[in-house]
Design a protein around this motif. Structure first.
Motif, mmCIF file in Angstrom:
data_model
loop_
_atom_site.group_PDB
_atom_site.id
_atom_site.type_symbol
_atom_site.label_atom_id
_atom_site.label_comp_id
_atom_site.label_asym_id
_atom_site.label_seq_id
_atom_site.Cartn_x
_atom_site.Cartn_y
_atom_site.Cartn_z
ATOM 1 N N UNK A 181 6.554 -3.177 22.046
ATOM 2 C CA UNK A 181 5.877 -3.781 20.895
ATOM 3 C C UNK A 181 5.627 -5.273 21.107
ATOM 4 N N UNK A 182 6.600 -5.956 21.720
ATOM 5 C CA UNK A 182 6.442 -7.395 21.954
ATOM 6 C C UNK A 182 5.265 -7.661 22.877
ATOM 7 N N UNK A 183 5.215 -6.944 23.988
ATOM 8 C CA UNK A 183 4.143 -7.176 24.958
ATOM 9 C C UNK A 183 2.782 -6.805 24.386
ATOM 10 N N UNK A 184 2.739 -5.728 23.638
ATOM 11 C CA UNK A 184 1.480 -5.306 23.026
ATOM 12 C C UNK A 184 0.971 -6.370 22.061
ATOM 13 N N UNK A 185 1.868 -6.916 21.268
ATOM 14 C CA UNK A 185 1.486 -7.925 20.278
ATOM 15 C C UNK A 185 1.032 -9.216 20.947
ATOM 16 N N UNK A 186 1.771 -9.670 21.950
ATOM 17 C CA UNK A 186 1.443 -10.916 22.628
ATOM 18 C C UNK A 186 0.090 -10.816 23.335
ATOM 19 N N UNK A 187 -0.131 -9.740 24.064
ATOM 20 C CA UNK A 187 -1.377 -9.585 24.811
ATOM 21 C C UNK A 187 -2.575 -9.408 23.880
ATOM 22 N N UNK A 188 -2.353 -8.782 22.717
ATOM 23 C CA UNK A 188 -3.444 -8.562 21.767
ATOM 24 C C UNK A 188 -3.946 -9.875 21.172
ATOM 25 N N UNK A 189 -3.115 -10.912 21.162
ATOM 26 C CA UNK A 189 -3.537 -12.200 20.620
ATOM 27 C C UNK A 189 -4.631 -12.843 21.467
ATOM 28 N N UNK A 190 -4.645 -12.568 22.751
ATOM 29 C CA UNK A 190 -5.659 -13.133 23.633
ATOM 30 C C UNK A 190 -5.397 -14.545 24.091
ATOM 31 N N UNK A 191 -4.196 -15.047 23.878
ATOM 32 C CA UNK A 191 -3.904 -16.433 24.261
ATOM 33 C C UNK A 191 -3.007 -16.509 25.491
ATOM 34 N N UNK A 192 -2.612 -15.351 26.005
ATOM 35 C CA UNK A 192 -1.840 -15.281 27.238
ATOM 36 C C UNK A 192 -2.707 -14.603 28.280
ATOM 37 N N UNK A 193 -2.982 -15.275 29.379
ATOM 38 C CA UNK A 193 -3.924 -14.789 30.372
ATOM 39 C C UNK A 193 -3.232 -14.480 31.705
ATOM 40 N N UNK A 194 -3.709 -13.432 32.381
ATOM 41 C CA UNK A 194 -3.221 -13.127 33.721
ATOM 42 C C UNK A 194 -3.673 -14.210 34.696
ATOM 43 N N UNK A 195 -2.819 -14.528 35.650
ATOM 44 C CA UNK A 195 -3.170 -15.528 36.660
ATOM 45 C C UNK A 195 -3.641 -14.876 37.962
#
Length: 229
Positions: A181-195
């Motif tokens: 749930x944590x990862x799903x929520x964080x990634x859904x925000x769109x403010x954390x990007x893959x490098x």
């Protein structure tokens, strides 16, 4: 510039609670005092405000002079004015809290500090003055604010794993979070990007590295986006 007063007046200081994060606990920076009162005791970094500087300037100067830290996140916390809070004289202090990533920030003691070191928030030595009260309020402020503003990223390296990000929130909030749930929520925000990079020289399976996209966060905030963990 000369000043003339016919009545007693308090002196003004700043005190700074500096938080960092390691693998196990939330850490706080303390300095060992080299001057009385509480000579040899542990305290928060801080000192007297100069007549020709702002409070923010004084906080950054004292932090740099006593610990060597500079260019880190710093925010005003609260004003403490208990009449007997300092045995030297009537002193009012404006407290700040700061956030720093341990990587790339060397700590050194100077001026009136004998030593400077990191201590786990859960295992602190006795503190001088009313610094236990200041520290407790700063810790509570961090716990509250980290949930609705992305200040927690200040405690992480520029490139981090989602595991590290979850660990940050679990340590600060003092509770376990559901990984999926944590990862799903964080990634859904769109403010954390893959490098496009992965961890190196780790004993476990190397994980994807991410970065905080402040530009996207600022743009979304103007559109009404609410950050919430």
């Amino acid at each position: 510039m000369k000043y003339s007063y016919e009545y007693p007046r308090p002196a003004l200081t700043v005190d700074i609670v500096v938080f960092a994060l390691d693998e196990d606990d939330l850490q706080v920076m303390l300095i060992q005092r080299d001057l009385p009162p509480f000579e040899g005791g542990w305290a928060l970094p801080g000192g007297f405000v100069h007549v020709d500087e702002t409070l923010d300037e004084a906080a950054r100067r004292e932090l740099n002079e006593e610990t060597g830290l500079a260019d880190i996140y710093l925010e005003q916390l609260y004003t403490f004015g208990q009449v007997d809070r300092d045995p030297r004289e009537r002193i009012v202090t404006v407290a700040y809290y700061a956030l720093v990533n341990l990587e790339g920030h060397d700590v050194r003691a100077s001026t009136d500090a004998r030593n400077a070191a990191w201590f786990p928030v859960s295992d602190l030595p006795p503190l001088a003055f009313d610094h236990p009260k200041i520290l407790a309020m700063a810790h509570e402020r961090l716990r509250g604010k980290v949930r609705y503003q992305p200040i927690g990223f200040e405690l992480l390296p520029e490139r981090f794993t989602l595991r590290q990000l979850q660990h940050l929130y679990e340590v600060i909030l003092d509770r376990e979070l559901d990984k999926r749930n944590f990862r799903k929520k964080v990634l859904a925000m769109g403010i954390v990007k893959e490098t496009g990079e992965i961890e190196k020289d780790v004993a476990h399976r190397a994980a994807q590295l991410y970065r905080f996209d402040k530009r996207t966060y600022d743009r979304l905030t103007k559109q009404g986006f609410n950050f919430e963990i």
